[in-house]
Design a protein around this motif. Structure first.
Motif, PDB file in Angstrom:
ATOM      1  N   VAL A 272     -30.338 -79.813 -60.676  1.00 35.06           N
ATOM      2  CA  VAL A 272     -30.933 -81.188 -60.805  1.00 35.06           C
ATOM      3  C   VAL A 272     -32.230 -80.992 -61.478  1.00 35.06           C
ATOM      4  O   VAL A 272     -32.841 -82.010 -62.184  1.00 35.06           O
TER       5      VAL A 272
ATOM      6  N   LEU B 219     -33.386 -83.245 -64.683  1.00 37.89           N
ATOM      7  CA  LEU B 219     -34.775 -84.192 -64.766  1.00 37.89           C
ATOM      8  C   LEU B 219     -35.600 -83.525 -66.020  1.00 37.89           C
ATOM      9  O   LEU B 219     -36.055 -84.498 -66.626  1.00 37.89           O
TER      10      LEU B 219
ATOM     11  N   LEU C 117     -37.926 -82.273 -58.811  1.00 31.51           N
ATOM     12  CA  LEU C 117     -37.756 -82.563 -57.350  1.00 31.51           C
ATOM     13  C   LEU C 117     -39.161 -82.261 -56.589  1.00 31.51           C
ATOM     14  O   LEU C 117     -39.700 -81.314 -56.771  1.00 31.51           O
TER      15      LEU C 117
ATOM     16  N   ARG D  31     -37.868 -93.332 -56.428  1.00 32.39           N
ATOM     17  CA  ARG D  31     -36.698 -92.748 -57.349  1.00 32.39           C
ATOM     18  C   ARG D  31     -35.771 -91.872 -56.315  1.00 32.39           C
ATOM     19  O   ARG D  31     -35.378 -90.727 -56.428  1.00 32.39           O
TER      20      ARG D  31
ATOM     21  N   ARG E 208     -32.507 -89.423 -57.314  1.00 36.02           N
ATOM     22  CA  ARG E 208     -32.890 -87.921 -57.672  1.00 36.02           C
ATOM     23  C   ARG E 208     -32.563 -87.114 -56.281  1.00 36.02           C
ATOM     24  O   ARG E 208     -31.887 -86.246 -56.398  1.00 36.02           O
TER      25      ARG E 208
END
Length: 450
Positions: A114, A118, A126, A26, A29
Motif C-alpha cells: 500500500v 500511495l 500510511l 483518507r 488507505r
C-alpha cells in the motif's frame, strides 16, 4: 530478541511514520490494507465509541461489562499513558508483546504494497495511527475476540477506525475540540462524529446539546438506526459517594440497576457508566433485555480508568487526571468538590500547544489554591512560562518548574504542610502518563519525606 524487545521495535517503526496528530480525511488507505488482510475487523462484533470527553472511560466500562458476560474482549483506545500496548487490550490486559510483534510481521508485506501504491499516486505513506488501527484489528482477530470495543482516534467519519462496522455506535458528550480539523461549530463536529453510525446499527448517546442531538437523530434516521439518549430513554437516576468511588442507580433500556458500586470518582463517571450499560444492553439484549444483576455488579465493580482521577500518592494525597480541554477540566473540578474533602488544591499543570490552555485554566481556577506550572515531555508542549502567564492572568499564585519531577516535589512539599491540602496533576494525557510512571518510580504512596 525477546518478545518485549520485538514489541518495542514495532513501536519504534510506528514512530518513524507521520505522527498521531497528522490526520487527513483518507480512510480508504486503511481500508485498502485491511482488504489485503481479508478484513480482520469483520471477524468479531464491534462497539464503536466517539465524542469529545469520556470516550476512554466509557469504553473501559463497556469492555468490563461485556467481559463479565464471559465473552472474550478486545479494547482499542488512545493515546496510551505509559506503554503503547495499553492501547490494545485483550480480556482487560495489554496485548501480549509476542502477539503484537507477530501481528506486525503479518501486516508488514501488505503495508509495503500500500505504501508503494500511495507513493505511485503521489500520496503520503500510511501514518502512525492508520497502522496502529490495522495492528489493533489484527491482534484482536488473532486472539480471537468475540467483541472489540473500539474508540475513535479523532472525529468519526474519516477516522481509521471507521473501517469497522459498529454493531453499536456510542456517543459520549460532544463539545468543541480539534476545531481546526473537525469544524468550528458543534453541528459541524457532530456531523463528522455521526459518521460512525452504520445501517441498522443501534445508537446510544450521552445527553447532548440541542444542536448535536439534532445532527445525531438525523444521521440515525438516515441509516435506519434506533437511537437512545441519556435523560430521555435511559438515565442515571441516583448516585452517592462510597469509599473509593460511588454507588449508582441506572434506569437502562431493558431494566433498572439499583445501588451498584462503581470504583471511579466523579459525577461524570456515573453518567459514563449509564451510557456504558445502555450500550451493552443494545449489543447483547437488543435494548429490550436487562443485564443479569451479578454481571452488572462484576462488570462495574471491576471497571478501571487509568489517568482519570487516579490516586497515585498519599500523605499528601496526589491525583492524576488527563483533563486536556475545558469540558474535561470542568468535570475534574466538579469531582474535586463533590468527591474529596480538602480545603486547598495545588494543581501541577502542563498542556500541549494545540489545546485551549486559557479555557482549561479558567475552569481549574475555580478549585486551585496555587498552580505549579510545567510542561509535558513533548515537542508539542506549551512553554511553562507561557502557562504561568495564563495562570497569573486568572489571578492565581503560580511557580514555574523545568520538569514534572521538580513541579511535583514542590507541590507535595506544599501540600504536606497541612492535612487539608492535596495535589492534582492535570492538563495533558502525556503529562498524566509521565506522572503515573514517576509516582511508581518514586513511590508517592509511601508519603512525603521532607
Amino acid at each position: 530478541m525477546n518478545d518485549r524487545d520485538r514489541a518495542d521495535a514495532v513501536y519504534a517503526e510506528l514512530l518513524q511514520r507521520q505522527g498521531e496528530q497528522w490526520v487527513q480525511p483518507r480512510v480508504e488507505r486503511t481500508r485498502r490494507v485491511l482488504e489485503l488482510l481479508d478484513d480482520p475487523q469483520r471477524t468479531y462484533r464491534v462497539v464503536h465509541i466517539t465524542g469529545t470527553n469520556g470516550k476512554t472511560s466509557t469504553a473501559r466500562i463497556i469492555e468490563s461489562l461485556i467481559r463479565a458476560h464471559g465473552l472474550r474482549t478486545g479494547l482499542f483506545t488512545s493515546p496510551h499513558l505509559e506503554r503503547f500496548t495499553e492501547r490494545i487490550l485483550i480480556d482487560g490486559e495489554p496485548a501480549d508483546d509476542g502477539a503484537v510483534a507477530d501481528a506486525w510481521d503479518e501486516i508488514t508485506p501488505f503495508v509495503q504494497i500500500v505504501d508503494a501504491e500511495l507513493a505511485a499516486a503521489g500520496d503520503a505513506p500510511l501514518t502512525f495511527f492508520e497502522l496502529l488501527t490495522v495492528l489493533g484489528f489484527v491482534v484482536a482477530a488473532d486472539a480471537p475476540v468475540d467483541v472489540l470495543v473500539l474508540e475513535v482516534g479523532m472525529g468519526g467519519s474519516w477516522d481509521s477506525t471507521n473501517t469497522a462496522d459498529g454493531d453499536v455506535a456510542v456517543f459520549a458528550p460532544i463539545a468543541m475540540d480539534h476545531a481546526d480539523r473537525l469544524g468550528h461549530t458543534i453541528e459541524e463536529i457532530a456531523t463528522v462524529k455521526a459518521g460512525i453510525i452504520k445501517d441498522g446499527a443501534a445508537v446510544v448517546s450521552a445527553r447532548q446539546t440541542p444542536e448535536a442531538e439534532r445532527v445525531l437523530r438525523a444521521a440515525a434516521e438516515a441509516h435506519g438506526a434506533p437511537i437512545a439518549f441519556e435523560g430521555q430513554d435511559f438515565a442515571l437516576v441516583e448516585q452517592r459517594l462510597a469509599v473509593g468511588g460511588q454507588q449508582i442507580t441506572v434506569r437502562g433500556l431493558g431494566g433498572t440497576y439499583s445501588e451498584e458500586y462503581l470504583p471511579l470518582y466523579g459525577t461524570h463517571q456515573g453518567f459514563n457508566a449509564a451510557l456504558a450499560l445502555a450500550a451493552v444492553e443494545s449489543l447483547i439484549g437488543e435494548s429490550t433485555t436487562s443485564i443479569p444483576a451479578g454481571i452488572v455488579t462484576e462488570g462495574l465493580g471491576e471497571a478501571t480508568s487509568p489517568g482519570r482521577l487516579q490516586l497515585v500518592g498519599t500523605a499528601p494525597t496526589v491525583l492524576v487526571d488527563a483533563a486536556h480541554n475545558p469540558h474535561g477540566a470542568h468535570a475534574l473540578v466538579t469531582a474535586l468538590h463533590e468527591s474529596f474533602d480538602f480545603d486547598e488544591w495545588g494543581v501541577v499543570f502542563g498542556v500541549l500547544a494545540d489545546k485551549d490552555a486559557a479555557g482549561i485554566v479558567a475552569e481549574l481556577a475555580t478549585a486551585a489554591t496555587r498552580v505549579f506550572a510545567t510542561a509535558p515531555e513533548s515537542e508539542r508542549a506549551r512553554d511553562a512560562d507561557e502557562v504561568a502567564d495564563l495562570v497569573e492572568a486568572a489571578g492565581l499564585p503560580v511557580t514555574v518548574h523545568p520538569d514534572l519531577s521538580d513541579a511535583v516535589d514542590a507541590a507535595r512539599e506544599w501540600a504536606a504542610a497541612s492535612d487539608r491540602r492535596a495535589v492534582v496533576i492535570a492538563g495533558s494525557i502525556v503529562l498524566a502518563g509521565e506522572a503515573i510512571a514517576l509516582s511508581k518510580a518514586e513511590d508517592w504512596k509511601a508519603g512525603w519525606a521532607s
